[in-house]
Design an enzyme around this catalytic site. Structure first.
Site, PDB file in Angstrom:
ATOM      1  N   LYS A  73       0.838  -1.208   0.000  1.00  0.00           N
ATOM      2  CA  LYS A  73       0.000   0.000   0.000  1.00  0.00           C
ATOM      3  C   LYS A  73       0.872   1.257   0.000  1.00  0.00           C
ATOM      4  O   LYS A  73       0.547   2.247  -0.658  1.00  0.00           O
ATOM      5  CB  LYS A  73      -0.929   0.002   1.210  1.00  0.00           C
ATOM      6  CG  LYS A  73      -1.810   1.257   1.342  1.00  0.00           C
ATOM      7  CD  LYS A  73      -2.751   1.379   0.175  1.00  0.00           C
ATOM      8  CE  LYS A  73      -3.764   2.512   0.273  1.00  0.00           C
ATOM      9  NZ  LYS A  73      -3.645   3.560   1.233  1.00  0.00           N
ATOM     10  N   GLU A  86       1.029   6.746  -6.631  1.00  0.00           N
ATOM     11  CA  GLU A  86      -0.101   7.685  -6.725  1.00  0.00           C
ATOM     12  C   GLU A  86       0.391   9.144  -6.699  1.00  0.00           C
ATOM     13  O   GLU A  86      -0.082   9.970  -7.483  1.00  0.00           O
ATOM     14  CB  GLU A  86      -1.029   7.389  -5.540  1.00  0.00           C
ATOM     15  CG  GLU A  86      -2.213   8.286  -5.361  1.00  0.00           C
ATOM     16  CD  GLU A  86      -2.891   8.007  -4.007  1.00  0.00           C
ATOM     17  OE1 GLU A  86      -3.195   6.832  -3.703  1.00  0.00           O
ATOM     18  OE2 GLU A  86      -3.075   8.964  -3.244  1.00  0.00           O
TER      19      GLU A  86
END
Lengths: 296, 296, 296, 296
Positions: free
Chosen positions: B167, B174
């Site tokens: 993550k 991102e």
């Protein structure tokens, strides 16, 4: 002792006239500013010089330099030599040289470094052009460059354009050096682990790996204003940094440091960043993250 | 249908409870906010569940998560399973798992992506921990993840810590993706060659190489505010970008894009930059270049 | 004249002993290497010194330094002073100081810059610790630092840790400076507009804005090997650059230049880049662009 | 149904002809490759079309496109329309349009995205030019673009040049996106915390913030070669990334991510880096640090 015409008596040209005269050379200067000029016009300047003449042009890069070259092209005689000592883009030089060659006027491009300190310390010089033109102008170069071995303050970099190319890369490096010190300064200020930041930077002046003239100037600035908070973090850029990056692109040379330094200047002049508004908008869209609305 | 305890009913946890209940699972939630909680305390939550229990913790990373883990360690029984679904640093997981293992309580770390859209679309999930614990929690993962093949919305990334590591890297990527779109947006805005910037970005949604969910969100934001000028270019960062960069450093992996994206956020939050004051001061020192004084 | 114990007689410590002795100080050195050591053991070194002692530790950062501190903690007496002059992370200093404070042994951390040239030129020094400890060690600092005003080669940067913090940032800056020159060098080499690259770089030594000690060293390197093609573009990094970047992250300070310089070193050590394999694979997937297969 | 001339039947043009024909349009193609061409010459292509004609040019940007425009300028009639759908620099468009306008031939520039997938999925299109020319070519655009709302796969970006400008920025963004995924992939590979890297990346396809078409392609590539070790980390760049960066410079827009992505490609193609040889040489000079000699 030689005779020189000098066109452009701003911050750089004015000081160069002083240094050349102090070295015993005869300088006839022209500037549009009547308070500093020696002659009323370019034509007057040219007629005040004995042929074969050397005329050094020290005006802003781009249109002003091109116009001066074109005017002098009409005024000068075959065998004269024009030197562009401004911060011209190297790609202008070949055009200027060709325009002058049509009239048998020689051309040298010279990158000049040293800023307002050059009058006292001498200027670092990088010349492009023909060997014989360089030889002819050497007394001027010797007067302008710092004391010490000639090859440590002057280089014949190559043919026409090479002088400005060398100066362009010099300035690109300069951008990177300044940004490196600046990032270190900001980190020291922000972290507050070092209690006396100016004292530490001053102590880097002798013995350390990072000692340099730019460091000496940073010490000077901190002596005057220890947190540099009299001024704003707003930084212009003057062309050479951009050209260096364009050349890096053209030659497929990675230039992450020089580009980072240039972009930091761009960002320093923005009141607000459209890019960061876009990032804020995206975070708000996917995560419901708070945004700062204008006027809040 | 399974039974789940869910600790933390904020933006993420609240929606996850909705999605899990909509899938037919029994969720007992706890939050300090009395308006959203199902139980009055963690103890009450634990006693409301049948052993062997599964408790999903969805509270802010760092101290809040650690404290919740320590409290649950006292309340849960051997054979229970605790899942940390928050944005914890992967390095916290081994410690949490070890603390719980002392009491024979199992531990999974799960990275959860999808933001406020997850309730509707499902959440992308990355889990770290023992195979049997993953299998045990699979009905919950299947309810939370988007429809479609399981392996396109869920991965068992590895042993404890691997879920949060995955993550973390996801979020680092991102940052880079968002900054890439943002730079393009700013250039389109600045150059004024493209007349209808939002129309162009909207047209990238189908067929192009840059189509993505983030692009869809940018289109959405531009639909609401075509120049994004209701908001300020001020962007927080929430930990994972920094950790990704730290891990890049630790593993000697060049990460120029992810670091540039992080630094752009740092810079977006500065009123003024000490670094750029230093560069301005240097330019003034060597070149006599004008500086902007504060208050001018 | 003072008496000093010096632990670690490698490249740095050996030269420092020379410089200190040349200044008339009494130095008792210890190193595991019998060819350079003055004493057979740390214990023998301690007993060869009159209390209150000063012992300067100059061993590799990390475990070696911590172990030496712990050993000396058992050997030294209350009132003695230990100086860590190695390249330790600043975060180690508070721990070391606390360990020694339990036995009433003083502690200073000193960043030492200057490399192999320090023996001759003197070393730039940045100290962290108590004022009275700094005063006590000042004769040693004065002997090690370069000639000239003390404040240009020595700073008391702040309390324990500040000396190594200052040195860390110094090295981060150093990474940036080196990369700036390196990018300029590569561009000059690649563009082939400047015909004599080493001559241009040599000419930057006097008068220019980019003159520095590092530039002098680059000139020296080019004198020996004008295209630097005897060596490979493979560059190690030794900790401080990474720590500087970590501190930039911790303090939310943008450090694009320092990070770019660090990443360039990481990349220089890769035979092949997994990231660029991913980019090549993506281009092949969407555009059918040719890829280089291994072994082609 | 409309009639179209299509010049250039390479990877892109060939597929576009297929897609247009499948939609029922009449396409007459010309390519120098006799195996794919419908006509023997440009002249034959022009005479095979009924006036007023539309001719779509899909040949390599730069000289090839300019030459085709000049040839067609002689062959086409007033009232015909030429569309440049190649990856031309936007600055070429105004020149092409002016050349054609002299003969009353219309001009549109169209950026086409979608690669080899466009035949099946449709192409994202960005057009520059006059409104009436865009309207005239709309049946072709509608056949080429993906299904769904027209505005999600087609934009009239502005006047001549705006289509290629939009495509240029699109590609600049694309560079940044690819590099972001690539850095994340490399970190996952290097850190070895995540045990099954392809599984994690596959799981990002649904629900996550980073889901995108490029991510789908990365999954595809990893399905074929899980560590991407069949290919080399060698990546070409094809112009648009460079132009985007040049435009960022021209507009003083910081573009750290796009430039980092471009520089990573430059570096990927270097056997050895002159810059890093310079850094290695500097470290050796000041610190006596070991260097790798060629051939060691």
């Amino acid at each position: 002792m030689v005779q020189l015409g000098l066109v452009g008596l701003g911050k750089m040209g004015f000081n160069m006239r002083e240094r050349l005269r102090a070295a015993g050379h005869e300088v006839v200067g022209y500037d549009r500013n009547p308070e500093v000029t020696d002659t009323a016009s370019l034509a007057e300047l040219v007629s005040a010089l004995d042929a074969p003449r050397i005329v050094w042009v020290m005006v802003p890069a781009g249109d002003a330099t091109r116009e001066t070259v074109l005017e002098l092209r009409e005024l000068l005689d075959p065998g004269d030599l024009l030197i562009d000592g401004g911060n011209s883009r190297f790609s202008d030089d070949k055009k200027n040289a060709a325009l002058l060659a049509e009239k048998n006027i020689g051309y040298l491009d010279v990158g000049v470094s040293g800023g307002v300190w050059g009058k006292e310390n001498g200027y670092g010089l990088m010349a492009g052009g023909a060997k014989e033109d360089v030889a002819r102008a050497m007394p001027i170069f010797d007067a302008l460059r710092p004391e010490g071995p000639r090859e440590e303050g002057f280089a014949h970099a190559g043919s026409v354009g090479a002088g400005h190319y060398a100066k362009m890369v010099h300035n690109g490096i300069e951008y990177g050096l300044m940004q490196a010190y600046a990032e270190g300064f900001e980190l020291l200020e922000a972290a507050k682990v070092v209690e006396d930041v100016p004292a530490v930077i001053k102590a880097w002046q002798r013995g350390t790996v990072v000692r340099s003239w730019l460091l000496d100037l940073l010490v000077r600035a901190l002596d005057e204003d220890p947190e540099l908070d009299d001024l704003e973090g707003y930084v212009e850029d003057s062309g050479e940094g951009r050209w260096t990056l364009e050349e890096a692109i053209n030659n497929a040379v990675p230039a992450p440091v020089i580009s980072a330094a240039l972009f930091a200047r761009f960002a320093s002049r923005q009141q607000d960043s459209a890019a960061m508004r876009a990032v804020a908008a995206l975070r708000n869209q996917f995560g419901g993250h708070a945004v700062k609305k204008v006027g809040e």
